[in-house]
Design an enzyme around this catalytic site. Structure first.
Site, mmCIF file in Angstrom:
data_model
loop_
_atom_site.group_PDB
_atom_site.id
_atom_site.type_symbol
_atom_site.label_atom_id
_atom_site.label_comp_id
_atom_site.label_asym_id
_atom_site.label_seq_id
_atom_site.Cartn_x
_atom_site.Cartn_y
_atom_site.Cartn_z
ATOM 1 N N LYS A 171 2.360 11.810 -23.532
ATOM 2 C CA LYS A 171 3.186 12.951 -23.552
ATOM 3 C C LYS A 171 2.830 13.986 -24.642
ATOM 4 O O LYS A 171 3.349 13.542 -25.886
ATOM 5 C CB LYS A 171 4.623 13.079 -23.237
ATOM 6 C CG LYS A 171 4.904 14.670 -22.930
ATOM 7 C CD LYS A 171 6.664 14.662 -23.218
ATOM 8 C CE LYS A 171 6.786 14.773 -24.798
ATOM 9 N NZ LYS A 171 6.294 16.008 -25.630
ATOM 10 N N GLU A 245 7.199 6.665 -35.959
ATOM 11 C CA GLU A 245 6.586 7.006 -37.089
ATOM 12 C C GLU A 245 7.080 8.453 -37.290
ATOM 13 O O GLU A 245 7.232 9.643 -36.569
ATOM 14 C CB GLU A 245 5.191 7.354 -37.036
ATOM 15 C CG GLU A 245 4.355 6.128 -36.567
ATOM 16 C CD GLU A 245 4.036 5.400 -37.955
ATOM 17 O OE1 GLU A 245 4.654 5.548 -38.862
ATOM 18 O OE2 GLU A 245 3.494 4.256 -37.740
ATOM 19 N N CYS A 279 3.344 14.239 -42.530
ATOM 20 C CA CYS A 279 4.523 13.356 -42.764
ATOM 21 C C CYS A 279 4.363 12.931 -44.035
ATOM 22 O O CYS A 279 5.543 12.540 -44.574
ATOM 23 C CB CYS A 279 4.493 12.579 -41.613
ATOM 24 S SG CYS A 279 3.125 11.666 -41.421
ATOM 25 N N GLU A 377 13.254 17.244 -45.387
ATOM 26 C CA GLU A 377 11.919 17.506 -44.924
ATOM 27 C C GLU A 377 11.637 18.958 -44.517
ATOM 28 O O GLU A 377 12.397 19.393 -43.750
ATOM 29 C CB GLU A 377 11.625 16.512 -43.916
ATOM 30 C CG GLU A 377 9.921 16.922 -43.745
ATOM 31 C CD GLU A 377 9.413 15.835 -42.457
ATOM 32 O OE1 GLU A 377 10.033 15.737 -41.512
ATOM 33 O OE2 GLU A 377 8.432 15.000 -42.741
HETATM 34 P P1 NAD Z 1 9.696 16.634 -32.779
HETATM 35 O O1 NAD Z 1 10.650 15.480 -33.103
HETATM 36 O O2 NAD Z 1 10.386 17.599 -32.454
HETATM 37 O O3 NAD Z 1 8.883 16.441 -31.530
HETATM 38 C C1 NAD Z 1 7.864 15.650 -31.599
HETATM 39 C C2 NAD Z 1 7.600 15.145 -30.072
HETATM 40 O O4 NAD Z 1 8.453 14.608 -29.558
HETATM 41 C C3 NAD Z 1 7.204 16.518 -29.275
HETATM 42 O O5 NAD Z 1 6.136 15.997 -28.222
HETATM 43 C C4 NAD Z 1 8.326 16.590 -28.534
HETATM 44 O O6 NAD Z 1 8.248 17.219 -27.176
HETATM 45 C C5 NAD Z 1 9.276 15.125 -28.428
HETATM 46 N N1 NAD Z 1 10.357 15.072 -28.369
HETATM 47 C C6 NAD Z 1 11.451 15.743 -29.081
HETATM 48 N N2 NAD Z 1 12.605 15.244 -28.817
HETATM 49 C C7 NAD Z 1 12.566 14.290 -28.041
HETATM 50 C C8 NAD Z 1 13.420 13.431 -27.349
HETATM 51 N N3 NAD Z 1 14.665 13.480 -27.669
HETATM 52 N N4 NAD Z 1 13.071 12.432 -26.707
HETATM 53 C C9 NAD Z 1 11.653 12.398 -26.338
HETATM 54 N N5 NAD Z 1 10.639 13.263 -26.804
HETATM 55 C C10 NAD Z 1 11.079 14.159 -27.736
HETATM 56 O O7 NAD Z 1 8.924 16.658 -34.243
HETATM 57 P P2 NAD Z 1 7.838 18.016 -34.537
HETATM 58 O O8 NAD Z 1 8.605 19.024 -35.113
HETATM 59 O O9 NAD Z 1 7.005 18.541 -33.636
HETATM 60 O O10 NAD Z 1 6.908 17.241 -35.770
HETATM 61 C C11 NAD Z 1 7.243 17.272 -36.888
HETATM 62 C C12 NAD Z 1 7.689 15.851 -37.157
HETATM 63 O O11 NAD Z 1 6.789 14.854 -37.030
HETATM 64 C C13 NAD Z 1 7.974 15.884 -38.945
HETATM 65 O O12 NAD Z 1 9.311 15.354 -38.990
HETATM 66 C C14 NAD Z 1 7.043 14.883 -39.227
HETATM 67 O O13 NAD Z 1 7.405 14.275 -40.524
HETATM 68 C C15 NAD Z 1 7.032 13.880 -38.124
HETATM 69 N N6 NAD Z 1 5.671 13.266 -38.237
HETATM 70 C C16 NAD Z 1 5.651 11.974 -38.624
HETATM 71 C C17 NAD Z 1 4.510 11.422 -38.783
HETATM 72 C C18 NAD Z 1 4.511 9.683 -39.096
HETATM 73 O O14 NAD Z 1 3.372 9.097 -38.858
HETATM 74 N N7 NAD Z 1 5.320 9.205 -39.574
HETATM 75 C C19 NAD Z 1 3.010 11.934 -38.333
HETATM 76 C C20 NAD Z 1 3.218 13.238 -38.082
HETATM 77 C C21 NAD Z 1 4.575 13.999 -37.963
#
Ligand code: NAD
Length: 474
Positions: A171, A245, A279, A377
């Site tokens: 997804k 992650e 991240c 963050e």
């Molecule tokens: P987000 O958590 O809002 O969304 C990420 C994904 O999860 C999207 O596809 C979203 O639709 C889905 N999602 C959101 N809530 C959900 C839930 N309750 N259940 C299932 N799916 C859900 O994050 P974002 O704002 O899109 O991305 C940025 C974040 O990602 C930052 O915090 C960043 O640090 C983190 N990130 C981490 C890594 C890593 O490898 N540690 C890499 C890249 C980004």
């Protein structure tokens, strides 16, 4: 693209519901992404389940061959893919070429090569008899990815899962729904068996439905810590294995003997890569008090000198943020920072960018590590410069964080820097630079996540162990 699609059981289907995908630099509609419905997710999981027996029982050589064909098909499309990703999320094209263009094929070939060298079964002598230890595919994987490195973060799940013999429903995030379908086109061309990889896009509700779906055996998630906690709770109730992650607030520790010119060159990437939407970014700069003013000037000079503009231009260092929502969030943090510390660079939307969700590279000095801009963050081009007196104090400040994902240490004395790196409580850290290494595990501790991706450990995350005990000699 005029209709949104999902890819289920090897077929492209018109999606029942759609959301526009907007170009970050122009605010124009790029196309329509699917907003996956429960019924589409049911079908995708059913397709992955149906494909599982055949794919998991195929020989390792057969799967390695399929991954190589998949890699070839992705590589053929790379130029279009990395440009599309830059349009979707504003990533500077020089970075996108590697992260979204080349990386997916590289990683598929890495795991294909690893399969060539791995044995599915190992025989271990026991006190009486012996045991066959088998590595079996974990089953159907629900993979959920964010928008910041859409191709790289997806392939970090697809490649090891498929190598292990697992099947998947990916997804993708709504902001980057279009590039996700490049995996589908390439899978189709490469002749990947139908149902092995199914692709939909959608928001949190679609993600939550997929996470708890009864047909799913494992969840692999990259995204925010807040969403990670919700997903971990759901997986805890279901006793479903999960890899998370999550976010970070990593430190760049500049030691007192650092070559400042070389350090600043390195911080261009370590602290500003992908417009700050990374991240593992070193977003807290820890500077020795003895050189504090010099470091603040140099970091502010770095920020002021970055080329902000069209992400499709090779000369661009900083493109727009992914969305208006993300821009607003970063600007709110800048306002908070103005009340907590001293602004020494940036601090607003650049005046010469009339459209697109730009934020000028921003630096705060005289920051206390307890400030919100040092603890939370921000996920944008905003750095904090924090003073320290001794190496131990620098380590303590680096560790005084909810997160533990990345970081960097800067010094010409590599052994001294490595000792400091050993003391920082984080899953990954770089000495005088940081680059993702496909051969080494990547992931976080504390609120930065659970489990690891990449390297042989990334493959193990999609395998379950079975021990078959037998009487008699091995
Ligand atoms: P987000 O958590 O809002 O969304 C990420 C994904 O999860 C999207 O596809 C979203 O639709 C889905 N999602 C959101 N809530 C959900 C839930 N309750 N259940 C299932 N799916 C859900 O994050 P974002 O704002 O899109 O991305 C940025 C974040 O990602 C930052 O915090 C960043 O640090 C983190 N990130 C981490 C890594 C890593 O490898 N540690 C890499 C890249 C980004």
């Amino acid at each position: 693209m005029t209709t949104a699609s999902v890819f289920i059981a090897g077929q492209f289907r018109a999606a029942s519901e759609a959301t526009p995908v907007i170009e970050a630099a122009t605010e124009q509609q790029l196309g329509l992404g699917s907003a996956a419905t429960e019924s589409e997710i049911d079908d995708a999981v059913a397709a992955a389940r149906a494909a599982l027996p055949g794919w998991s029982s195929a020989g390792a050589q057969e799967r390695a061959g399929a991954l190589r064909l998949f890699a070839d098909a992705l590589q053929k499309r790379a130029a279009g893919t990395f440009e599309l990703c830059s349009r979707e999320n504003g990533m500077p094209i020089r970075l996108s070429k590697g992260a979204n263009g080349m990386f997916p094929a590289v990683l598929l070939r890495y795991y294909a090569d690893l399969l060539d060298r791995s044995e599915a079964e190992e025989v271990r002598p026991a006190a009486i008899g012996h045991t066959i230890v088998r590595r079996e595919a974990v089953g159907v994987v629900a993979a959920i990815t964010p928008w910041n490195y859409p191709q790289a973060l997806a392939i970090m799940k697809i490649a090891p899962a498929l190598a292990a013999g697992a099947t998947m429903v990916l997804k993708a995030a709504p902001e980057t729904a279009l590039d996700a379908l490049v995996f589908a086109e390439a899978a189709e061309e490469a002749g990947l068996p139908a149902g092995v990889l199914n692709i939909v896009a959608g928001g949190p509700a679609a993600g939550a439905y997929l996470v708890s779906h009864p047909g799913v055996d494992k969840v692999a998630f990259t995204g925010s810590t807040a969403a990670g906690r919700v997903i971990a709770e759901a997986c805890g109730r279901l006793l479903r294995p999960v890899t998370l992650e999550l976010g970070g607030k990593s430190a760049a520790i500049i030691l007192d003997d650092a070559d400042l010119d070389a350090t600043i060159k390195g911080l261009r990437s370590a602290s500003f890569v992908n417009n700050g939407q990374t991240c593992h970014l070193s977003s807290r700069i820890l500077a020795p008090r003895s050189r504090y003013a010099e470091v603040v000037d140099a970091v502010a000079g770095l920020a002021d000198g970055l080329v902000v503009g069209d992400p499709l231009q090779k000369s661009t260092d900083i493109g727009p943020l992914v969305s208006r929502r993300q821009q607003q969030r970063v600007l709110e943090y800048i306002d908070i920072g103005k009340s907590e510390a001293k602004l020494v660079a940036g601090g607003s939307v650049p005046g010469d960018q009339p459209r697109g969700w730009f934020v000028a590279p921003t630096v705060f000095a005289d920051v206390d590590n307890s400030a919100r801009i040092a603890q939370e963050e921000i996920f944008g081009p905003v750095l904090t410069v924090i003073p320290y007196a001794t190496d131990q104090e620098a380590i303590d400040i680096a560790n005084d964080s909810e997160f533990g994902l990345g970081g960097t240490v800067w010094s010409p004395d590599v052994e001294r820097a490595t000792d400091v790196a050993r003391a920082v409580r984080t899953g990954t850290i770089g000495v005088n630079e940081y680059q993702l290494d496909v051969n080494a595990p990547f992931g976080g501790v504390k609120s930065s996540g659970l489990g690891r991706e990449l390297g042989p450990e990334g493959l193990a995350a999609y395998q379950v162990l079975k021990s078959i005990y037998r009487v008699g000699p091995a």
